[in-house]
Write an enzyme that holds these catalytic residues in place. Structure first.
Site: not given
Ligand code: NDP
Length: 478
Positions: A184, A236-239, A241, A258, A292
């Site tokens: 996804k 993606g985000s730690t939250e 994750g 990651e 990141c």
């Molecule tokens: P998210 O962690 O929300 O998004 C990362 C991916 O996970 C996206 O494909 C997202 O879908 C998907 N996702 C969101 N919620 C869920 C869930 N409950 N279960 C499974 N998959 C999910 O990051 P954000 O894009 O909202 O960014 C928020 C913050 O995260 C940023 O401001 C940044 O600080 C951090 N971030 C860190 C990254 C890194 O590489 N370490 C990368 C991106 C963000 P969708 O995009 O459709 O919401």
């Protein structure tokens, strides 16, 4: 200082032919959703609608997982590694052939400068497929036993900062090891993943080996919680994750995460200042700081603080912000209105907490999402801008006196993804590297990536490694 004015040099977007709407890529074909909706993906630089994309519902995710399972059992896992390698090589070569188109598409959908998508993202995508193609028939020599087995079906969720590159980091090792995938992409950057689906068709990849389900967070959740997958890979985000780790804890799914970072970029007094300043700029303003492993905390030795800061300010005044498709652009658009709001909010908190904010004179385009390169000085360890991931072009500057203090401050973070050290002394680099709690430590450089090199974090930056021989482990039953 003389400053050159550059005439606009935009890359033509005519090489990209966008469809008006895209379905889901399941079992080798694009098709409509059975329980989803449509949403629009826009260019963050202009807010123009680029295309309509499908938000996959749970029934769509289920179809994709079923297709991946069938392909795993009947085709892919039984195929000799040397045959799988041929497909991966073919994909790598098609990525190279379509590199210009993919770079333009990435810059349109993500907002990153074409210079980066053209020279960094897309070449690295091809390099990842080439690299893991090389492993597909040599897995028994990878150090994971004489006949390592794949895991099965991988559910992979990626973010919007390096859309096609994160896809490559996930899909290339998974396929090399004999797994099939459902991926996804992020809601705001689905287009290069859909172009990749076309590439899978072009490469004659057997149906179901790669499935792309577009959507938002709920689609991601449906995928990682689906009982039919064996492996979850998330960036993606730690939250989010943590939510995924909780959801997978009672299952037998293997998980790699990651997550975020708040990397220290440490400049010692003997560092070559001009090179260090280039490294600082590359560390935090590359990809608008949507990285990141960005060097978002600059630690400067007190004795060279004035010199480094003066040089950094001069350099920032030469950065060109604007049209991501212009080949002269250094800083592109912020990926979304939501991310811009987050950057603005944390920057305001920085000022309210007493740090000093500075940006070079910088005209922002009227339409789209933009934030100027920004430096905060007078930052203390307790400030939120020193602790939280801003994920934007914002640098927090702190100082130190001794190497021990630098280590103490660099490690004083919940994260541990990367770090940088700038010094002429090799012994100091090794001393620092052995004490920094970070998955990657760059010496006299920053943000350097290579498919042969493992990448991943400590603490709240996640677990597992991607890239290199180590990256195979995440997709093997070991
Ligand atoms: P998210 O962690 O929300 O998004 C990362 C991916 O996970 C996206 O494909 C997202 O879908 C998907 N996702 C969101 N919620 C869920 C869930 N409950 N279960 C499974 N998959 C999910 O990051 P954000 O894009 O909202 O960014 C928020 C913050 O995260 C940023 O401001 C940044 O600080 C951090 N971030 C860190 C990254 C890194 O590489 N370490 C990368 C991106 C963000 P969708 O995009 O459709 O919401």
């Amino acid at each position: 200082m003389p400053k050159f004015e550059y005439a606009p040099a935009p890359e033509s977007r005519s090489i990209v032919s966008l469809r008006e709407s895209y379905g889901l890529f399941i079992n080798g074909e694009f098709g409509p959703s059975v329980d989803g909706r449509a949403f629009k993906t826009i260019s963050p630089a202009t807010e123009e609608v680029l295309a309509e994309v499908t938000e996959a519902g749970p029934a769509d995710v289920d179809r994709a997982v079923t297709a991946a399972r069938k392909a795993y059992e009947h085709t892919w896992s039984a195929m000799p590694g040397r045959e799988r390698a041929k497909y991966l090589f073919r994909i790598a070569r098609i990525v190279q052939e379509r590199a210009r188109e993919l770079a333009v598409l990435e810059s349109l959908d993500n907002g990153k400068p074409i210079r980066e998508s053209r020279d960094v993202d897309i070449p690295l995508v091809a390099a990842h497929f080439f690299y893991y193609a090389g492993w597909a028939d040599k897995l028994e020599y990878a150090g994971y036993g004489p006949a390592p087995r794949p895991l099965g079906v991988a559910g992979q969720v990626i973010p919007w900062n390096f859309p096609l590159l994160m896809l490559a980091w996930k899909i290339a090792p998974a396929l090399a090891c004999g797994n099939t995938v459902v991926l996804k992409p992020a809601e705001t950057t689905p287009l290069t993943a859909l172009a990749f689906a076309e590439i899978c068709q072009q490469a004659d990849l057997p149906p179901g080996v790669v499935n792309i389900v577009t959507g938002a967070g709920e689609t991601g959740r449906a995928l990682v919680e689906h009982p039919g997958i064996d492996k979850v890979a998330f960036t993606g985000s730690t939250e989010v994750g943590k939510q995924i780790a909780r959801a997978c804890a009672p299952t037998r799914k293997k998980v790699t995460l990651e997550l975020g970072g708040k990397a220290a970029n440490v400049v010692f007094e003997d560092a070559p200042v001009d090179q260090a300043v280039e490294g600082i700029v590359n560390g935090i303003f590359f990809n608008q700081g949507h990285v990141c492993c960005a060097g978002s905390r600059l630690l400067v030795q007190e004795s060279v603080y004035d010199e480094v800061l003066a040089s950094l300010r001069r350099r920032l005044a030469t950065l060109r912000l604007g049209d991501p498709l212009d080949k002269n652009t250094d800083v592109g658009a912020i990926n979304s209105a939501a991310q811009l709001a987050k950057i603005r909010e944390l920057s305001e908190v920085g000022e309210a907490e007493g740090a000093h904010r500075w940006s070079p004179p910088c005209e922002l385009p009227v339409k789209g999402f933009w934030f100027p390169p920004t430096i905060f000085t007078g930052v203390s360890q307790a400030h939120r801008i020193a602790r939280e991931e801003i994920f934007g072009p914002v640098l927090s500057v702190l100082t130190f006196r001794t190497p021990a203090e630098a280590v103490e401050k660099a490690n004083n973070t919940p994260y541990g993804l990367s770090a940088g050290v700038w010094t002429e002394k090799g012994s100091l680099i090794l001393w620092m590297a052995s004490r920094l709690r970070a998955g990657v430590v760059w010496a006299n450089t920053f943000n350097k990536f290579d498919p042969t090199s493992p990448f991943g974090g400590y603490k709240e930056s996640g677990y597992g490694r991607e890239g290199g021989r180590h990256g195979l482990e995440a997709y093997l039953d070991v």
